[in-house]
Scaffold this motif. Structure first.
Motif, short mmCIF file in Angstrom:
data_model
loop_
_atom_site.label_atom_id
_atom_site.label_comp_id
_atom_site.label_asym_id
_atom_site.label_seq_id
_atom_site.Cartn_x
_atom_site.Cartn_y
_atom_site.Cartn_z
N PRO A 157 0.82 -1.20 0.00
CA PRO A 157 0.00 0.00 0.00
C PRO A 157 0.86 1.26 0.00
N HIS A 158 0.31 2.33 -0.56
CA HIS A 158 0.99 3.62 -0.51
C HIS A 158 0.56 4.33 0.78
N SER A 159 1.36 4.20 1.80
CA SER A 159 0.99 4.65 3.13
C SER A 159 2.10 5.47 3.77
N VAL A 160 1.80 6.06 4.91
CA VAL A 160 2.83 6.76 5.68
C VAL A 160 3.95 5.79 6.03
N SER A 161 3.58 4.60 6.47
CA SER A 161 4.57 3.60 6.88
C SER A 161 5.47 3.17 5.74
N SER A 162 4.90 2.85 4.58
CA SER A 162 5.72 2.41 3.45
C SER A 162 6.58 3.54 2.91
N THR A 163 6.08 4.76 2.98
CA THR A 163 6.87 5.91 2.55
C THR A 163 8.07 6.10 3.45
N ALA A 164 7.86 5.96 4.75
CA ALA A 164 8.96 6.07 5.71
C ALA A 164 10.00 4.98 5.48
N LEU A 165 9.53 3.78 5.17
CA LEU A 165 10.46 2.68 4.93
C LEU A 165 11.32 2.95 3.70
N VAL A 216 19.33 14.73 12.01
CA VAL A 216 18.13 15.56 12.01
C VAL A 216 17.20 15.07 10.90
N ILE A 217 15.89 15.00 11.17
CA ILE A 217 14.89 14.68 10.16
C ILE A 217 13.82 15.75 10.23
N VAL A 218 13.58 16.42 9.10
CA VAL A 218 12.60 17.49 9.02
C VAL A 218 11.52 17.09 8.02
N GLY A 219 10.27 17.10 8.46
CA GLY A 219 9.18 16.73 7.57
C GLY A 219 8.06 17.74 7.64
N HIS A 220 7.58 18.18 6.46
CA HIS A 220 6.48 19.14 6.41
C HIS A 220 5.18 18.41 6.12
N SER A 221 4.16 18.64 6.96
CA SER A 221 2.81 18.10 6.74
C SER A 221 2.87 16.57 6.65
N VAL A 224 5.73 11.06 8.19
CA VAL A 224 6.73 10.14 7.68
C VAL A 224 7.96 10.13 8.58
N ALA A 225 8.37 11.31 9.04
CA ALA A 225 9.52 11.41 9.95
C ALA A 225 9.26 10.64 11.24
#
Length: 378
Positions: free
Chosen positions: A156-164, A179-184, A189-190
Motif C-alpha cells: 500500500p501507498h501509506s505513511v509507513s511504506s513511505t517512511a520505509l 536531524v529529520i525534518v518533515g512538512h505536513s 513520515v519522519a
C-alpha cells in the motif's frame, strides 16, 4: 557548496535500522548513475524575505564554490530520487562510501508534503549549507512524487511504506541522520521513520514535524485549500495539458487560491512520450498513489511515538500561526503533557509556533523557520 543528485531506478525492501548498531545489507546495483555538480564561482543563493524580519531585506549570500566539475559514479540509486546539498567543508561523497578514512558529515533529511517535491526545500537547504558548512542535507522525492513517481512501488501507498523507502535510501547511502525534518505529510513520515528504525539509537536524533499533528488530520475551515479536494479536482484534469495557465485558471474557478494553483503546476513537465505534441505538458506525479497516501496520512495515528518517545530522540512540533490544519486544544494539551514526560525518560518533546505563517511554512516565513531550525545544527 556541492549539490549531488541521483538518476533514479527502482527497488524493494525490508526492515532496517539506520540509527542503531544493526545494519541491513543490500545487493549492489551496477549501471546506475549519480551526477555530482558544484556551484560555479560567485553564484548567488537567494533566500526569501520573511515577513517577521521585514528590515532584513532579501537575503543574498555568495556561495563558496569548489572546482566546477561533474562526474558519473556507479552506486545504488534505485529507491528514491534525491539531492544531497553539502556545505563547503564536506568532503564525503556517496561515490566513495567504501573509503572508511573519510569521516561522515552530520546529515539532515528533509521531507516534503503531499503533491510536493524535493525541490520545495532547495533554496532553504542551500541557505542552511552556507550557514553550517560541515553539514549535508538529503532532499528526497517521496514515492509517487516528482522524479520518484517513475520508480514502481508496491502498495500500500501509506505513511509507513513511505517512511520505509526513506530508511532504505539512507541505509544504501550509509548515512546516519542526525536531524529529520518533515512538512505536513512528511512530518508523519519522519515520526514513522523513528518508529520503524532499530533501537537503541547510536546517537541523538532531532525530529521536526512541521504543521502536522501525530493523530487525526483536521482540515481548515471555509475558504482554505483542502488537499483531499485538490487531489480530487486534479484527477478530473487531462494527463496532458497545453499550458500551466490553463490549469491555474481551472483551479481558480474551483475556488483554490492562486498561490496553491501556481505551486501545483510546478509538477508539470514537457511531455516526452512518443506521439505527444512537443508543446504539451504532463504531470510528474502518480495521483492515484498520492490519493492513497493522503488517506493514510489522515488515518495514521503516531501518538505512541510522542507519548513514549525513544531514548535519544527529541521530537519538535512546529505549528504555523495561520495553519491550514486545525490544531485541536486536546492535541496541544497532549503534546505539552508529552513534553514533561519525555524529560523524565531522557527523550524530548517540544512545541514551537511560527508567527506570520500559513501551512506552507518554508515559503511564508523562511527567515523565521530558519531561526527556529538552526538550533539543531550547532
Amino acid at each position: 557548496m556541492a549539490a549531488i543528485s541521483n538518476l533514479a531506478g527502482c527497488s524493494h525492501g525490508g526492515n532496517l535500522g539506520i540509527f542503531g548498531e544493526r545494519r541491513l545489507q543490500f545487493p549492489s546495483t551496477s549501471g546506475l548513475k549519480t551526477r555530482i555538480s558544484w556551484a560555479s564561482k560567485n553564484q548567488l543563493a537567494v533566500g526569501h524575505l520573511g515577513k517577521s524580519d521585514k528590515n532584513s531585506g532579501v537575503r543574498m549570500a555568495l556561495v563558496d564554490a569548489k572546482i566546477a566539475r561533474s562526474g558519473d559514479f556507479s552506486k545504488p540509486s534505485d529507491i528514491l530520487a534525491f539531492d544531497l546539498v553539502q556545505g563547503a567543508l564536506v568532503k564525503w561523497s556517496p561515490a566513495v562510501v567504501v573509503d572508511r578514512s573519510l569521516p561522515k558529515p552530520p546529515t539532515a533529511v528533509f521531507l516534503h508534503g503531499i503533491l510536493g517535491s524535493r525541490k520545495n526545500w532547495g533554496t532553504f537547504t542551500r541557505r542552511l549549507a552556507k550557514e553550517f558548512p560541515t553539514w549535508q542535507f538529503l532532499l528526497v522525492d517521496l514515492r509517487c512524487h516528482g522524479d520518484s513517481a517513475s520508480i514502481k512501488k508496491r502498495g500500500p501507498h501509506s505513511v509507513s511504506s513511505t517512511a520505509l523507502d526513506v530508511l532504505k535510501l539512507v541505509q544504501q547511502l550509509r548515512l546516519t541522520p542526525r536531524v529529520i525534518v518533515g512538512h505536513s505529510f512528511g512530518g508523519k513520515v519522519a515520526l514513522s521513520m523513528v518508529d520503524q528504525a532499530a533501537k537503541p539509537f547510536a546517537r541523538p536524533v532531532r525530529v521536526w514535524v512541521l504543521d502536522a499533528t501525530p493523530g487525526i488530520v483536521r482540515p481548515g475551515g471555509d475558504g482554505e485549500d483542502h488537499p483531499e479536494e485538490l487531489i480530487s479536482v486534479l484527477s478530473t484534469l487531462p494527463k496532458e495539458v497545453s499550458s500551466k495557465r490553463d490549469v491555474v485558471d481551472a483551479l481558480l474557478q474551483k475556488g483554490f487560491s492562486k498561490d496553491v494553483a501556481q505551486w501545483v503546476v510546478t509538477n508539470l513537465r514537457p511531455t516526452k512520450s512518443p506521439g505527444s505534441s512537443p508543446s504539451t505538458l504532463s504531470w510528474v506525479f502518480d495521483l492515484k498513489g498520492i490519493a492513497e497516501m493522503y488517506k493514510s496520512y489522515e488515518e495514521t495515528n503516531l501518538w505512541k511515538i510522542v507519548e513514549d518517545v525513544p531514548r535519544g530522540v527529541h521530537v519538535n512540533f512546529l505549528k504555523a500561526e495561520r495553519s491550514l490544519h486545525r490544531w485541536a486544544l486536546g492535541d496541544l494539551q497532549r503534546i505539552h503533557a508529552a513534553e514533561e514526560l519525555a524529560v523524565e525518560e531522557a527523550g524530548g518533546v517540544e512545541m514551537h509556533v511560527l508567527e506570520d505563517a500559513g501551512h506552507w511554512v518554508h515559503a511564508d516565513n523562511p527567515d523565521g523557520l530558519f531561526r527556529i531550525l538552526s538550533s539543531s545544527f550547532y
